[in-house]
Design a protein around this motif. Structure first.
Motif, short mmCIF file in Angstrom:
data_model
loop_
_atom_site.label_atom_id
_atom_site.label_comp_id
_atom_site.label_asym_id
_atom_site.label_seq_id
_atom_site.Cartn_x
_atom_site.Cartn_y
_atom_site.Cartn_z
N PRO A 178 0.80 -1.23 0.00
CA PRO A 178 0.00 0.00 0.00
C PRO A 178 0.83 1.28 0.00
O PRO A 178 0.51 2.23 -0.71
CB PRO A 178 -0.84 -0.12 1.28
CG PRO A 178 -0.93 -1.59 1.53
CD PRO A 178 0.39 -2.14 1.08
N MET A 179 1.91 1.33 0.77
CA MET A 179 2.72 2.56 0.78
C MET A 179 3.43 2.76 -0.55
O MET A 179 3.61 3.89 -1.00
CB MET A 179 3.69 2.60 1.96
CG MET A 179 4.85 1.68 1.92
SD MET A 179 5.98 1.94 3.31
CE MET A 179 5.73 0.42 4.19
N LEU A 180 3.80 1.68 -1.22
CA LEU A 180 4.40 1.79 -2.55
C LEU A 180 3.38 2.28 -3.57
O LEU A 180 3.68 3.12 -4.41
CB LEU A 180 5.00 0.45 -2.97
CG LEU A 180 6.24 0.03 -2.20
CD1 LEU A 180 6.50 -1.46 -2.34
CD2 LEU A 180 7.44 0.85 -2.63
N GLN A 181 2.16 1.78 -3.46
CA GLN A 181 1.09 2.24 -4.36
C GLN A 181 0.82 3.73 -4.14
O GLN A 181 0.66 4.48 -5.11
CB GLN A 181 -0.19 1.43 -4.12
CG GLN A 181 -0.09 0.00 -4.62
CD GLN A 181 -1.28 -0.84 -4.22
OE1 GLN A 181 -1.84 -0.71 -3.13
NE2 GLN A 181 -1.67 -1.76 -5.10
N GLU A 182 0.76 4.15 -2.89
CA GLU A 182 0.53 5.57 -2.58
C GLU A 182 1.64 6.44 -3.15
O GLU A 182 1.38 7.54 -3.67
CB GLU A 182 0.42 5.77 -1.07
CG GLU A 182 -0.85 5.22 -0.47
CD GLU A 182 -0.84 5.26 1.05
OE1 GLU A 182 -0.02 5.99 1.65
OE2 GLU A 182 -1.66 4.54 1.65
N ALA A 183 2.88 5.98 -3.06
CA ALA A 183 4.01 6.74 -3.59
C ALA A 183 3.91 6.90 -5.10
O ALA A 183 4.18 7.97 -5.64
CB ALA A 183 5.33 6.06 -3.20
N ARG A 184 3.48 5.84 -5.78
CA ARG A 184 3.31 5.90 -7.23
C ARG A 184 2.19 6.87 -7.60
O ARG A 184 2.33 7.66 -8.52
CB ARG A 184 3.02 4.51 -7.80
CG ARG A 184 4.13 3.50 -7.58
CD ARG A 184 5.11 3.41 -8.65
NE ARG A 184 4.45 3.19 -9.92
CZ ARG A 184 4.98 3.49 -11.08
NH1 ARG A 184 6.17 4.01 -11.15
NH2 ARG A 184 4.32 3.28 -12.20
N VAL A 185 1.07 6.80 -6.89
CA VAL A 185 -0.06 7.70 -7.14
C VAL A 185 0.36 9.15 -6.90
O VAL A 185 -0.07 10.06 -7.62
CB VAL A 185 -1.27 7.31 -6.26
CG1 VAL A 185 -2.35 8.39 -6.29
CG2 VAL A 185 -1.85 5.97 -6.70
N ALA A 186 1.24 9.36 -5.93
CA ALA A 186 1.74 10.71 -5.63
C ALA A 186 2.73 11.21 -6.69
O ALA A 186 3.18 12.35 -6.62
CB ALA A 186 2.39 10.74 -4.25
N GLY A 187 3.07 10.36 -7.66
CA GLY A 187 3.93 10.78 -8.75
C GLY A 187 5.41 10.58 -8.52
O GLY A 187 6.23 11.09 -9.29
N LEU A 188 5.78 9.84 -7.49
CA LEU A 188 7.21 9.59 -7.26
C LEU A 188 7.75 8.62 -8.31
O LEU A 188 7.04 7.70 -8.74
CB LEU A 188 7.43 9.03 -5.86
CG LEU A 188 7.02 9.95 -4.71
CD1 LEU A 188 7.28 9.28 -3.38
CD2 LEU A 188 7.74 11.29 -4.78
N ALA A 189 8.98 8.84 -8.71
CA ALA A 189 9.64 7.97 -9.69
C ALA A 189 10.15 6.73 -8.97
O ALA A 189 11.32 6.61 -8.63
CB ALA A 189 10.78 8.72 -10.38
#
Length: 107
Positions: A57-68
């Motif tokens: 979940p934290m990795l998914q949130e980071a991707r949604v936030a636009g992190l590379a």
């Protein structure tokens, strides 16, 4: 982490490398990625050998936030479970370790 008293015990090996270690490392990577996001030093990050489903979940949130940020796991984390590994089978020892069946299913 607990001291290992039986070096042949897979459970002790697993317990000496708890999921929290992996989660803490991923949280640090995400925090640093956020800190440098949008700067000239913006990193492109890749998490290798993900074994902890709790971190998804934290990795998914980071991707949604636009992190590379990208991530991968390995076939042995998707196929084997800790409960099936007999003591003394060093061919199953890897880092991070193969985790429990419930974790494998979520991964």
């Amino acid at each position: 982490s607990l001291p290992v008293t039986n070096p042949r015990s897979y459970k002790e090996y697993l317990d000496s490398r708890p999921r929290s270690f992996e989660s803490d490392a991923i949280e640090l990577v995400i925090r640093l990625a956020k800190e440098f996001n949008g700067s000239k030093a913006q990193p492109k990050l890749h998490v290798v050998h993900l074994s902890n489903a709790d971190a998804v979940p934290m990795l998914q949130e980071a991707r949604v936030a636009g992190l590379a940020l990208t991530v991968e796991t390995c076939p042995h984390y998707l196929y084997f479970s800790a409960e099936e590994i007999p003591d003394g089978r060093t061919d199953f020892k890897c880092a991070p370790p193969i985790r429990e069946e419930e974790n494998r299913k979520r991964l």
